[in-house]
Write a protein that holds these residues in place. Sequence first.
Motif, PDB file in Angstrom:
ATOM      1  N   THR A 172      86.421  70.700 112.998  1.00  0.00           N
ATOM      2  CA  THR A 172      87.400  71.095 111.983  1.00  0.00           C
ATOM      3  C   THR A 172      88.744  70.394 112.098  1.00  0.00           C
ATOM      4  O   THR A 172      89.542  70.447 111.162  1.00  0.00           O
ATOM      5  CB  THR A 172      87.644  72.608 112.048  1.00  0.00           C
ATOM      6  OG1 THR A 172      87.976  72.970 113.398  1.00  0.00           O
ATOM      7  CG2 THR A 172      86.414  73.375 111.598  1.00  0.00           C
ATOM      8  N   PHE A 173      89.029  69.775 113.240  1.00  0.00           N
ATOM      9  CA  PHE A 173      90.268  69.002 113.329  1.00  0.00           C
ATOM     10  C   PHE A 173      90.096  67.813 114.267  1.00  0.00           C
ATOM     11  O   PHE A 173      89.345  67.873 115.235  1.00  0.00           O
ATOM     12  CB  PHE A 173      91.481  69.859 113.724  1.00  0.00           C
ATOM     13  CG  PHE A 173      91.390  70.593 115.035  1.00  0.00           C
ATOM     14  CD1 PHE A 173      91.834  70.015 116.210  1.00  0.00           C
ATOM     15  CD2 PHE A 173      90.903  71.891 115.084  1.00  0.00           C
ATOM     16  CE1 PHE A 173      91.786  70.699 117.418  1.00  0.00           C
ATOM     17  CE2 PHE A 173      90.852  72.599 116.281  1.00  0.00           C
ATOM     18  CZ  PHE A 173      91.298  71.989 117.457  1.00  0.00           C
ATOM     19  N   ASP A 174      90.792  66.730 113.923  1.00  0.00           N
ATOM     20  CA  ASP A 174      90.820  65.523 114.738  1.00  0.00           C
ATOM     21  C   ASP A 174      91.897  65.643 115.808  1.00  0.00           C
ATOM     22  O   ASP A 174      92.895  66.351 115.632  1.00  0.00           O
ATOM     23  CB  ASP A 174      91.151  64.292 113.882  1.00  0.00           C
ATOM     24  CG  ASP A 174      89.959  63.803 113.084  1.00  0.00           C
ATOM     25  OD1 ASP A 174      88.822  64.113 113.470  1.00  0.00           O
ATOM     26  OD2 ASP A 174      90.175  63.113 112.065  1.00  0.00           O
ATOM     27  N   GLN A 187     104.469  57.589 108.013  1.00  0.00           N
ATOM     28  CA  GLN A 187     103.233  58.121 107.439  1.00  0.00           C
ATOM     29  C   GLN A 187     103.520  58.669 106.043  1.00  0.00           C
ATOM     30  O   GLN A 187     104.327  59.584 105.884  1.00  0.00           O
ATOM     31  CB  GLN A 187     102.678  59.236 108.319  1.00  0.00           C
ATOM     32  CG  GLN A 187     101.472  59.953 107.748  1.00  0.00           C
ATOM     33  CD  GLN A 187     100.249  59.060 107.662  1.00  0.00           C
ATOM     34  OE1 GLN A 187      99.873  58.440 108.647  1.00  0.00           O
ATOM     35  NE2 GLN A 187      99.631  58.995 106.497  1.00  0.00           N
ATOM     36  N   PRO A 188     102.906  58.122 104.998  1.00  0.00           N
ATOM     37  CA  PRO A 188     103.074  58.691 103.656  1.00  0.00           C
ATOM     38  C   PRO A 188     102.374  60.036 103.549  1.00  0.00           C
ATOM     39  O   PRO A 188     101.685  60.483 104.469  1.00  0.00           O
ATOM     40  CB  PRO A 188     102.415  57.643 102.753  1.00  0.00           C
ATOM     41  CG  PRO A 188     101.401  56.985 103.633  1.00  0.00           C
ATOM     42  CD  PRO A 188     101.996  56.970 105.012  1.00  0.00           C
ATOM     43  N   ARG A 189     102.527  60.651 102.413  1.00  0.00           N
ATOM     44  CA  ARG A 189     101.913  61.959 102.197  1.00  0.00           C
ATOM     45  C   ARG A 189     100.391  61.876 102.222  1.00  0.00           C
ATOM     46  O   ARG A 189      99.798  60.949 101.695  1.00  0.00           O
ATOM     47  CB  ARG A 189     102.344  62.512 100.844  1.00  0.00           C
ATOM     48  CG  ARG A 189     103.816  62.834 100.724  1.00  0.00           C
ATOM     49  CD  ARG A 189     104.133  63.238  99.297  1.00  0.00           C
ATOM     50  NE  ARG A 189     105.529  63.636  99.162  1.00  0.00           N
ATOM     51  CZ  ARG A 189     106.098  64.000  98.020  1.00  0.00           C
ATOM     52  NH1 ARG A 189     105.374  63.990  96.908  1.00  0.00           N
ATOM     53  NH2 ARG A 189     107.362  64.353  97.984  1.00  0.00           N
ATOM     54  N   THR A 190      99.770  62.895 102.853  1.00  0.00           N
ATOM     55  CA  THR A 190      98.327  63.075 102.752  1.00  0.00           C
ATOM     56  C   THR A 190      98.075  64.565 102.528  1.00  0.00           C
ATOM     57  O   THR A 190      98.955  65.403 102.749  1.00  0.00           O
ATOM     58  CB  THR A 190      97.571  62.615 104.017  1.00  0.00           C
ATOM     59  OG1 THR A 190      97.644  63.642 105.014  1.00  0.00           O
ATOM     60  CG2 THR A 190      98.151  61.313 104.560  1.00  0.00           C
ATOM     61  N   THR A 191      96.872  64.885 102.115  1.00  0.00           N
ATOM     62  CA  THR A 191      96.535  66.290 101.895  1.00  0.00           C
ATOM     63  C   THR A 191      96.244  67.036 103.196  1.00  0.00           C
ATOM     64  O   THR A 191      96.048  68.249 103.182  1.00  0.00           O
ATOM     65  CB  THR A 191      95.312  66.405 100.968  1.00  0.00           C
ATOM     66  OG1 THR A 191      94.277  65.547 101.448  1.00  0.00           O
ATOM     67  CG2 THR A 191      95.686  66.008  99.547  1.00  0.00           C
ATOM     68  N   ASP A 237      93.774  68.448 110.274  1.00  0.00           N
ATOM     69  CA  ASP A 237      92.574  68.999 109.655  1.00  0.00           C
ATOM     70  C   ASP A 237      91.884  68.006 108.726  1.00  0.00           C
ATOM     71  O   ASP A 237      91.099  68.409 107.852  1.00  0.00           O
ATOM     72  CB  ASP A 237      92.900  70.304 108.910  1.00  0.00           C
ATOM     73  CG  ASP A 237      93.860  70.102 107.744  1.00  0.00           C
ATOM     74  OD1 ASP A 237      94.195  68.953 107.413  1.00  0.00           O
ATOM     75  OD2 ASP A 237      94.285  71.116 107.155  1.00  0.00           O
ATOM     76  N   THR A 238      92.112  66.722 108.930  1.00  0.00           N
ATOM     77  CA  THR A 238      91.497  65.682 108.103  1.00  0.00           C
ATOM     78  C   THR A 238      89.978  65.835 107.985  1.00  0.00           C
ATOM     79  O   THR A 238      89.424  65.640 106.888  1.00  0.00           O
ATOM     80  CB  THR A 238      91.854  64.290 108.660  1.00  0.00           C
ATOM     81  OG1 THR A 238      93.276  64.126 108.621  1.00  0.00           O
ATOM     82  CG2 THR A 238      91.207  63.194 107.854  1.00  0.00           C
ATOM     83  N   ALA A 254      85.391  66.374 104.508  1.00  0.00           N
ATOM     84  CA  ALA A 254      84.070  66.976 104.300  1.00  0.00           C
ATOM     85  C   ALA A 254      83.983  67.658 102.938  1.00  0.00           C
ATOM     86  O   ALA A 254      82.921  67.655 102.299  1.00  0.00           O
ATOM     87  CB  ALA A 254      83.772  67.982 105.416  1.00  0.00           C
ATOM     88  N   LEU A 255      85.099  68.221 102.494  1.00  0.00           N
ATOM     89  CA  LEU A 255      85.114  68.913 101.210  1.00  0.00           C
ATOM     90  C   LEU A 255      85.478  67.998 100.044  1.00  0.00           C
ATOM     91  O   LEU A 255      85.475  68.421  98.891  1.00  0.00           O
ATOM     92  CB  LEU A 255      86.115  70.085 101.272  1.00  0.00           C
ATOM     93  CG  LEU A 255      85.788  71.181 102.285  1.00  0.00           C
ATOM     94  CD1 LEU A 255      86.900  72.216 102.325  1.00  0.00           C
ATOM     95  CD2 LEU A 255      84.454  71.840 101.951  1.00  0.00           C
ATOM     96  N   GLY A 256      85.804  66.744 100.364  1.00  0.00           N
ATOM     97  CA  GLY A 256      86.185  65.807  99.315  1.00  0.00           C
ATOM     98  C   GLY A 256      87.608  65.970  98.837  1.00  0.00           C
ATOM     99  O   GLY A 256      87.971  65.480  97.760  1.00  0.00           O
TER     100      GLY A 256
END
Length: 317
Positions: free
Chosen positions: A232-234, A248-252, A304-305, A310-312
């Motif tokens: 579930t997390f890296d 680092q730019p924005r990521t979800t 949590d990448t 995994a969920l797209g």
Amino acid sequence: MNDNKQRLQAATNLDELYPVLDALRMTPGWHKKRPSLWPEPRTRFQPLHWSYDVGRVALDQAGRWIGMELAERRNLLLFNPVGDNDYDSVRTLVVAFQMLKPGEHARAHWHTPNAMRFVLDAEDGCYSIVNGVKVPMRTGDVLLTPAYAWHSHYNEGQGNAYWIDILDVPLVHLLEPMFWEEHPERYQPVTAEPEEHPFYRPHARNRELLAAAAPQDGVRRVLLDTANEIKTFDIGFTAIEAGSRRVQPRTTASRIIAVGQGRGTARIGGLTTQWARGDVLAVPSWTPYEIEAHEDAVLLEATDTPVMKALGYYREQ
């Protein structure tokens, strides 16, 4: 049901219809209290910085009155002030400072959430047992505790041991598959004491991996191979040379950064703060950040990448 139909049919306008629908637990999509869709991610979670120096003093003070007979874990949860939240650090992860005094044993339990430990200060004699496997807890080490694994902590050294816990408990709260159980005998037997094990990522090996990574503008990055243990997390490390920075730019993805070495400045969204060894930074989803090192630095990062991918749902700006 007939009464409900009659009340609906008796409405002569929308103002009379809405309370009937509300009583039926129906929300008109055109008359919601709040939007359900928006153009880009937004979050109430804030960029935050917690000081290890302060946390360590707080744990030492708590250690005067809280022992292992009163608490399963002597830890300080680093929470984000979202509503009445006093637990979650970011949406899917929680971080804590934990301390174990000499001679203490944090009793064994298992739970659904995955966990990892990043050891800040520990002398010889401090260790964890994970599913019967005894693994050291030395300064700079990373320990993994997969979901459903029995785990307990011991300090047979001469000084207090301090580490950072990162768990995906908030994610489990959201999805609701929470299970937890205490060991019936409190103590977990040791069945193996290997020199190497997937649960144990020693400080020296992590540094070797970082040193082997190709530098880019004074920054080296390495992602630990932990997917078999934690899905579930890296977990990764970033080394930044003095005077260099990582942008680092924005990521979800939501992320937690823990400082293993060095000092510097972090700019996370609207927060600018000075960080030092042992400190913890929270980077909520869709929040840009920049880490500048004033001296050679090593940072651990948990994100949590894997869940987002995994969920797209993973996207970068």
